[in-house]
Design an enzyme around this catalytic site. Structure first.
Site, short mmCIF file in Angstrom:
data_model
loop_
_atom_site.label_atom_id
_atom_site.label_comp_id
_atom_site.label_asym_id
_atom_site.label_seq_id
_atom_site.Cartn_x
_atom_site.Cartn_y
_atom_site.Cartn_z
N LYS A 1 6.57 -6.10 0.44
CA LYS A 1 6.53 -7.54 0.25
C LYS A 1 6.86 -7.94 -1.19
O LYS A 1 6.84 -7.13 -2.11
CB LYS A 1 5.17 -8.09 0.71
CG LYS A 1 5.05 -8.04 2.23
CD LYS A 1 3.84 -8.73 2.77
CE LYS A 1 3.90 -8.75 4.31
NZ LYS A 1 2.69 -9.31 4.92
N ARG B 1 0.12 -1.27 8.01
CA ARG B 1 1.40 -1.53 8.66
C ARG B 1 2.50 -1.33 7.63
O ARG B 1 2.55 -2.05 6.62
CB ARG B 1 1.43 -2.95 9.22
CG ARG B 1 2.68 -3.33 9.98
CD ARG B 1 2.54 -4.75 10.54
NE ARG B 1 3.72 -5.15 11.30
CZ ARG B 1 4.80 -5.74 10.76
NH1 ARG B 1 4.83 -5.98 9.44
NH2 ARG B 1 5.84 -6.07 11.51
#
Length: 268
Positions: A209, A245
């Site tokens: 991210k 994840r």
């Protein structure tokens, strides 16, 4: 000793995901990558047919179903544990019928009022992510991000239980990167154990991210975000998180092996 987190391998079957858009758009490529993720150490493969990156265009149910269902069916036929990453109740139900074991919903049920009913009737585990209207593009305005995210998740839990979902089905995700500034993401990670008081399993989705990219030189390849992702996975393991994840399974698998050996050494 703390149980190590499950590793959820990310499989995007989209043309526009921020990390690997288009790389696994064909069914054959997607299935091959899903099988590879399990061989590398993933416990479950999370199949998604709609990008949730900032500025992404919404995908209609028909298109999303066409993208994900052939991949889910093929992976299940090969013995791969599959979760479906979707905000649409109809897609979730179709994927469960095709063999998906878990639903991962970035809207926590806010994106489709029928999602709670599907989860209640099927009994599958359900990942409830913290979400604000607008998703990744929503305004990030908090006085105390940990307290507010915790309270908003608590409200989602209450609503889902009223809809018939059993508490044991729920897994919570603080929604890193969704209506969050970099400092908000770090505060959530640093105080992740405060979410344990809600009484549910936790999942962390930090992989590749934007806030991790800020640790790297400008223009660094996306894959360089895998190292800080693996460190977060290791720290999350120390905090008792149920699952992480990730895009790159081997680096996280290695990081968790270090945690496992560390714990074993401390126990002797």
């Amino acid at each position: 000793m703390t149980d190590l987190p499950q590793i959820m391998g990310i499989l995007n079957v989209t043309p526009d995901s921020f990390s690997d858009g288009g790389a696994f758009e064909s069914v054959d490529a997607a299935v091959a990558h899903g099988v590879e993720l399990v061989a590398q150490g993933a416990s479950i493969v999370d199949v998604g047919g709609e990008s949730t990156r900032p500025g992404a265009s919404p995908v209609d149910v028909k298109t999303e179903r066409a993208r994900v269902l052939p991949v889910v069916r093929e992976l299940v036929a090969r013995g791969v544990p599959v979760s479906i990453d979707t905000r649409h109740a109809e897609v979730a139900l179709s994927a469960i019928d095709a063999g998906a074991l878990l639903v991962n919903d970035v809207t926590g049920g806010l994106g489709d009022e029928g999602m709670g009913r599907v989860i209640a009737e099927t009994g599958v585990p359900y990942i409830v992510m913290h979400w604000r209207e607008g998703g990744a593009d929503a305004e990030a305005d908090y006085r105390d991000v940990v307290a507010e995210v915790r309270n908003e998740l608590k409200n989602r839990i209450a609503t889902l239980i009223v809809q018939g979902v059993q508490p044991a089905q729920l897994v919570l995700d603080p929604g890193l990167g969704f209506a969050k500034k970099s400092e908000h993401n770090w505060q959530l990670l640093g105080r992740i154990e405060e979410f344990g008081s809600l009484g549910h399993r936790l999942l962390i989705g930090a992989s590749r991210k934007r806030f991790l990219g800020k640790l790297l030189p400008k223009g660094a390849p996306m894959e360089q975000r895998d190292a800080p992702t693996a460190v977060i996975s290791a720290l999350a393991a120390r905090s008792g998180v149920w699952a992480v994840r990730v895009h790159d399974v081997p680096s996280t698998r290695l990081a968790l092996s270090v945690v496992e050996r560390w714990q074993a050494g401390a126990a002797t």
